[in-house]
Motif scaffolding. Structure first.
Motif, PDB file in Angstrom:
ATOM      1  N   THR A  15       0.880  -1.082   0.172  1.00  0.00           N
ATOM      2  CA  THR A  15       0.120   0.137   0.570  1.00  0.00           C
ATOM      3  C   THR A  15       0.853   1.087   0.023  1.00  0.00           C
ATOM      4  OG1 THR A  15       0.162   0.141   2.346  1.00  0.00           O
ATOM      5  CG2 THR A  15      -1.967  -0.916   0.893  1.00  0.00           C
ATOM      6  N   ALA A  16       0.195   2.043  -0.331  1.00  0.00           N
ATOM      7  CA  ALA A  16       1.068   3.455  -0.448  1.00  0.00           C
ATOM      8  C   ALA A  16      -0.326   4.768  -0.005  1.00  0.00           C
ATOM      9  CB  ALA A  16       1.388   4.412  -1.640  1.00  0.00           C
ATOM     10  N   ARG A  17       0.436   5.190   0.730  1.00  0.00           N
ATOM     11  CA  ARG A  17      -0.428   6.087   1.856  1.00  0.00           C
ATOM     12  C   ARG A  17       0.154   7.729   0.806  1.00  0.00           C
ATOM     13  NH1 ARG A  17      -0.444   4.823   6.371  1.00  0.00           N
ATOM     14  NH2 ARG A  17       0.750   6.783   7.480  1.00  0.00           N
ATOM     15  N   ARG A  18      -1.205   8.333   0.642  1.00  0.00           N
ATOM     16  CA  ARG A  18      -0.708  10.384   0.923  1.00  0.00           C
ATOM     17  C   ARG A  18      -0.978  10.687   2.269  1.00  0.00           C
ATOM     18  NH1 ARG A  18      -0.637  13.148  -4.202  1.00  0.00           N
ATOM     19  NH2 ARG A  18       0.264  15.460  -4.023  1.00  0.00           N
ATOM     20  N   GLU A  19       0.108  11.657   2.222  1.00  0.00           N
ATOM     21  CA  GLU A  19       0.734  12.206   3.090  1.00  0.00           C
ATOM     22  C   GLU A  19       0.860  14.196   2.044  1.00  0.00           C
ATOM     23  OE1 GLU A  19       3.381  11.270   5.892  1.00  0.00           O
ATOM     24  OE2 GLU A  19       2.182  10.092   6.912  1.00  0.00           O
ATOM     25  N   PRO A  20       0.221  14.883   2.944  1.00  0.00           N
ATOM     26  CA  PRO A  20       0.247  16.387   2.800  1.00  0.00           C
ATOM     27  C   PRO A  20       1.122  16.560   2.985  1.00  0.00           C
ATOM     28  CG  PRO A  20      -1.753  16.663   4.132  1.00  0.00           C
ATOM     29  CD  PRO A  20      -1.454  14.863   4.117  1.00  0.00           C
ATOM     30  N   GLY A  21       2.057  18.203   2.275  1.00  0.00           N
ATOM     31  CA  GLY A  21       3.415  18.596   2.408  1.00  0.00           C
ATOM     32  C   GLY A  21       3.689  19.515   1.993  1.00  0.00           C
ATOM     33  N   GLU A  22       4.705  20.439   1.227  1.00  0.00           N
ATOM     34  CA  GLU A  22       5.244  21.038   0.353  1.00  0.00           C
ATOM     35  C   GLU A  22       5.536  20.356  -0.540  1.00  0.00           C
ATOM     36  OE1 GLU A  22       8.230  23.728   2.118  1.00  0.00           O
ATOM     37  OE2 GLU A  22       7.156  23.652   3.858  1.00  0.00           O
ATOM     38  N   ASN A  23       5.550  20.786  -1.791  1.00  0.00           N
ATOM     39  CA  ASN A  23       6.222  20.348  -2.886  1.00  0.00           C
ATOM     40  C   ASN A  23       5.092  19.317  -3.161  1.00  0.00           C
ATOM     41  OD1 ASN A  23       8.040  22.203  -3.136  1.00  0.00           O
ATOM     42  ND2 ASN A  23       9.462  21.029  -1.446  1.00  0.00           N
ATOM     43  N   GLY A  24       4.158  18.590  -3.012  1.00  0.00           N
ATOM     44  CA  GLY A  24       3.016  17.981  -3.866  1.00  0.00           C
ATOM     45  C   GLY A  24       3.193  17.173  -2.396  1.00  0.00           C
ATOM     46  N   GLY A  25       3.655  16.855  -0.775  1.00  0.00           N
ATOM     47  CA  GLY A  25       3.966  16.364  -0.082  1.00  0.00           C
ATOM     48  C   GLY A  25       4.579  14.845  -0.022  1.00  0.00           C
ATOM     49  N   GLY A  26       4.292  13.344   0.083  1.00  0.00           N
ATOM     50  CA  GLY A  26       4.708  12.694   0.462  1.00  0.00           C
ATOM     51  C   GLY A  26       4.365  11.443   0.731  1.00  0.00           C
ATOM     52  N   TRP A  27       4.536   9.935   0.161  1.00  0.00           N
ATOM     53  CA  TRP A  27       3.389   9.125   0.648  1.00  0.00           C
ATOM     54  C   TRP A  27       4.751   8.069   1.803  1.00  0.00           C
ATOM     55  CZ3 TRP A  27      -0.396   7.495  -3.158  1.00  0.00           C
ATOM     56  CH2 TRP A  27      -0.250   9.067  -3.814  1.00  0.00           C
ATOM     57  N   VAL A  28       3.850   7.434   2.464  1.00  0.00           N
ATOM     58  CA  VAL A  28       4.403   6.153   2.934  1.00  0.00           C
ATOM     59  C   VAL A  28       3.428   4.758   2.276  1.00  0.00           C
ATOM     60  CG1 VAL A  28       4.458   5.105   6.002  1.00  0.00           C
ATOM     61  CG2 VAL A  28       3.992   7.760   4.855  1.00  0.00           C
ATOM     62  N   ILE A  29       4.770   4.007   2.464  1.00  0.00           N
ATOM     63  CA  ILE A  29       4.516   2.477   2.042  1.00  0.00           C
ATOM     64  C   ILE A  29       5.096   1.614   2.774  1.00  0.00           C
ATOM     65  CG2 ILE A  29       5.238   1.011  -0.293  1.00  0.00           C
ATOM     66  CD1 ILE A  29       6.634   3.854  -1.824  1.00  0.00           C
ATOM     67  N   ASP A  30       4.132   0.129   2.488  1.00  0.00           N
ATOM     68  CA  ASP A  30       4.226  -0.484   3.786  1.00  0.00           C
ATOM     69  C   ASP A  30       3.966  -1.661   2.720  1.00  0.00           C
ATOM     70  OD1 ASP A  30       4.135   0.845   6.656  1.00  0.00           O
ATOM     71  OD2 ASP A  30       2.813   1.841   5.409  1.00  0.00           O
ATOM     72  N   GLY A  31       3.981  -2.656   2.950  1.00  0.00           N
ATOM     73  CA  GLY A  31       4.722  -4.095   2.145  1.00  0.00           C
ATOM     74  C   GLY A  31       5.452  -4.634   2.130  1.00  0.00           C
ATOM     75  N   ALA A  32       5.541  -5.700   1.215  1.00  0.00           N
ATOM     76  CA  ALA A  32       6.368  -6.751   0.801  1.00  0.00           C
ATOM     77  C   ALA A  32       6.751  -7.154  -0.526  1.00  0.00           C
ATOM     78  CB  ALA A  32       6.341  -8.056   1.620  1.00  0.00           C
ATOM     79  N   LYS A  33       7.563  -7.569  -1.211  1.00  0.00           N
ATOM     80  CA  LYS A  33       7.915  -7.764  -2.215  1.00  0.00           C
ATOM     81  C   LYS A  33       9.284  -8.682  -2.574  1.00  0.00           C
ATOM     82  CE  LYS A  33       5.742  -4.341  -4.473  1.00  0.00           C
ATOM     83  NZ  LYS A  33       4.276  -4.933  -5.249  1.00  0.00           N
ATOM     84  N   ARG A  34       8.602 -10.029  -3.693  1.00  0.00           N
ATOM     85  CA  ARG A  34       9.782 -11.509  -3.180  1.00  0.00           C
ATOM     86  C   ARG A  34       9.997 -11.087  -5.103  1.00  0.00           C
ATOM     87  NH1 ARG A  34      10.729 -14.765  -0.205  1.00  0.00           N
ATOM     88  NH2 ARG A  34      11.754 -17.247  -0.305  1.00  0.00           N
ATOM     89  N   TRP A  35      11.029 -12.392  -5.107  1.00  0.00           N
ATOM     90  CA  TRP A  35      11.690 -12.768  -6.617  1.00  0.00           C
ATOM     91  C   TRP A  35      12.379 -11.571  -6.846  1.00  0.00           C
ATOM     92  CZ3 TRP A  35      12.682 -17.116  -5.791  1.00  0.00           C
ATOM     93  CH2 TRP A  35      12.225 -17.697  -5.282  1.00  0.00           C
TER      94      TRP A  35
END
Length: 412
Positions: free
Chosen positions: A167-187
Motif C-alpha cells: 500500500t501507499a498512503r498520501r501525506e500532505p506537505g510542501e512540494n506535493g507532499g509525500g507517500w508512506v509505503i508498507d508491504g513486501a516484494k519477492r523474487w
C-alpha cells in the motif's frame, strides 16, 4: 573449416563481418543486423567466452554472482552503444540479439543485464513523466542509477493485478507532499545491489496502482537474499519488506496511475523474456552438439547415431521456430505495434520449446548432462525459472485466449 567456407557450402553469402551464429541461426536471422551491430555483439561474445564462461560453473554451484564480471559487463556499453546511436536509439533487433547472446551463455547473466536494460529501463520509459525521463534515463543507460522492477509479492504473483497488497498512503506537505509505503516484494533480482527499487503499491485513497522509486537504503527497507534455489543460482533474488517507508511525490512515477499502465510495461518486457528463452535453447543445443561430435560410444561418435540426430533436429527446429517468432515480434514492436497477446504468445511458446530443448540436450549428453562441465546442466536447471517468470504458461495462454475469443477466462 573457416566461417566463410562454411557459409559458402551452406549457400549463404558471407558478409564483411564474420557471422556469430553459424549453427543455431539456421534461417540466418542474423542477416537483419548491420555490420556495426554485429561488431558490438562480437565484442560481447569475446567477453563472454574469455572472461565469463570459465567462471560460470563454479559460481553457479556456489550460488553466488561473479562480482568481477559486473563492472566489465557494464563497461562494454551495450545498452545504447555509441557506434550505434549517433542518429537514433539502438534498434530493437540489436537489443534482442544482445539478450540472445547473453542467454546462450548463461541465463543469470541475461537476467542480471535485462533487470536494468529491460525491466527497470521500461519502468522509467513507460512510467516516468517527460521531465523525470530527462533526469533519470541517461543514468539508467550508463548504470549510474541502478534499479530493479519490484512488482511480485510473497502471496501474489499470477494474481498481482487484483491481489497487489503493498500500500501507499498520501501525506500532505510542501512540494506535493509525500507517500508512506508498507508491504513486501519477492523474487526481485538484483535488489541487493540496486540504488533504487521501482516499487508498485496500491493507493489506499483510490485503490489504483502507483509506482515509486524507493532508495534501497531508505529507513524501513529490508532486503534479504533468497537462498536454496535450484535455478538461476547465480542471480541474487531478494525478499523485500517495506515498513513505513517514506518517499516524496517527486519520486513517484507520474505516468503510472492504474494497473493498465503496469500492463503496458509487461507487454514490452515479456518480449525480452522470450529472447532469453530462445537464447537458452541455442546455448543448450550448441553445448549438446559439441558434446556428441566429440563423445564416442560403441566405437562411434555419438552424433552418428540415428536417435541422437533426430533429437538434434528437434532441438534445432525449436530454436529456429523460437528465433523466427521473437524476430517477427521485435519487428512489429519497432513499428509501434504492442499488443498483450503478441508478447504473451511469444513468451508462452518460446518457453514451451525451451523446456523441450533443454530436456533433449540433457538426454543426448547422457549421464554427463547432470554435471556442470558440459554447460547443459546449467541450461536445464535455469530454464525452469525462465519458464515461470514474467507470466506463467497458463497466464500467458489465457491472455492469448482472451484475444482469440473475446471472453476473459481469468477468475475474479
Amino acid at each position: 573449416m573457416s566461417t566463410t567456407t562454411k557459409l559458402a557450402s551452406s549457400g549463404r553469402r558471407p558478409t564483411a563481418v564474420e557471422r556469430l551464429y553459424d549453427v543455431a541461426d539456421w534461417y540466418d536471422a542474423e542477416s537483419l543486423l548491420t555490420d556495426d551491430e554485429r561488431r558490438v555483439l562480437g565484442r560481447l561474445r569475446r567477453f563472454l567466452d574469455d572472461q565469463a564462461r570459465p567462471l560460470l560453473g563454479e559460481y553457479w554451484e556456489r550460488g553466488e554472482f561473479p562480482e568481477e564480471l559486473r563492472q566489465p559487463l557494464i563497461d562494454l556499453d551495450l545498452m545504447e552503444p555509441a557506434e550505434l546511436t549517433a542518429d537514433c536509439p539502438a534498434r530493437g533487433i540489436y537489443q534482442g540479439f544482445r539478450i540472445f547472446e547473453l542467454a546462450r551463455t548463461d541465463a543469470s547473466l541475461a537476467t542480471f543485464y535485462t533487470a536494468q536494460a529491460g525491466l527497470f529501463r521500461t519502468a522509467i520509459r513507460v512510467g516516468a513523466s517527460p521531465e523525470q525521463q530527462r533526469e533519470w534515463m541517461p543514468r539508467v543507460v550508463d548504470f549510474s542509477l541502478k534499479g530493479v522492477f519490484s512488482l511480485t509479492e510473497p502471496e501474489h504473483g499470477s494474481d498481482i493485478a487484483g491481489g497487489l497488497a503493498t500500500t501507499a498512503r498520501r501525506e500532505p506537505g510542501e512540494n506535493g507532499g509525500g507517500w508512506v509505503i508498507d508491504g513486501a516484494k519477492r523474487w526481485i533480482g538484483g535488489a541487493a545491489t540496486a540504488d533504487v527499487l521501482a516499487v508498485f503499491a496500491r493507493d489506499v485513497a483510490d485503490g489504483q496502482v502507483k509506482a515509486f522509486l524507493v532508495p534501497r537504503e531508505a529507513p524501513g527497507v529490508v532486503v534479504s537474499t533468497i537462498h536454496r534455489k535450484t535455478a538461476l543460482r547465480m542471480m541474487q533474488n531478494a525478499h523485500i519488506t517495506l515498513d513505513g517507508v517514506r518517499v516524496t511525490e517527486a519520486d513517484r512515477l507520474h505516468n503510472v496511475n492504474s494497473f493498465k499502465d503496469v500492463a503496458a510495461m509487461l507487454r514490452a518486457m515479456r518480449s525480452d523474456v522470450a529472447w532469453i528463452a530462445t537464447g537458452i535453447q541455442a546455448g543448450a543445443f550448441e553445448a549438446a552438439l559439441k558434446y556428441v561430435r566429440e563423445r564416442e560410444q560403441f566405437g562411434r561418435k555419438l552424433g552418428s547415431f540415428q536417435l541422437v540426430q533426430e533429437k538434434l533436429a528437434r532441438m534445432l527446429g525449436n530454436v529456429t521456430a523460437s528465433l523466427s517468432l521473437v524476430v517477427r515480434l521485435t519487428e512489429q514492436q519497432e513499428r509501434g505495434i504492442y499488443r498483450d497477446q503478441d508478447s504473451a504468445l511469444a513468451k508462452m511458446q518460446t518457453s514451451l520449446a525451451m523446456r523441450e530443448t533443454v530436456a533433449l540436450a540433457r538426454e543426448v549428453v547422457g549421464g554427463n548432462g547432470i554435471t556442470l562441465d558440459t554447460d547443459v546442466a546449467r541450461f536445464h536447471a535455469d530454464a525452469e525459472a525462465v519458464y515461470s517468470y514474467e507470466g506463467t504458461h497458463e497466464i500467458n495462454a489465457l491472455i492469448v485466449g482472451r484475444a482469440l475469443t473475446g471472453a476473459s477466462a481469468f477468475t475474479k
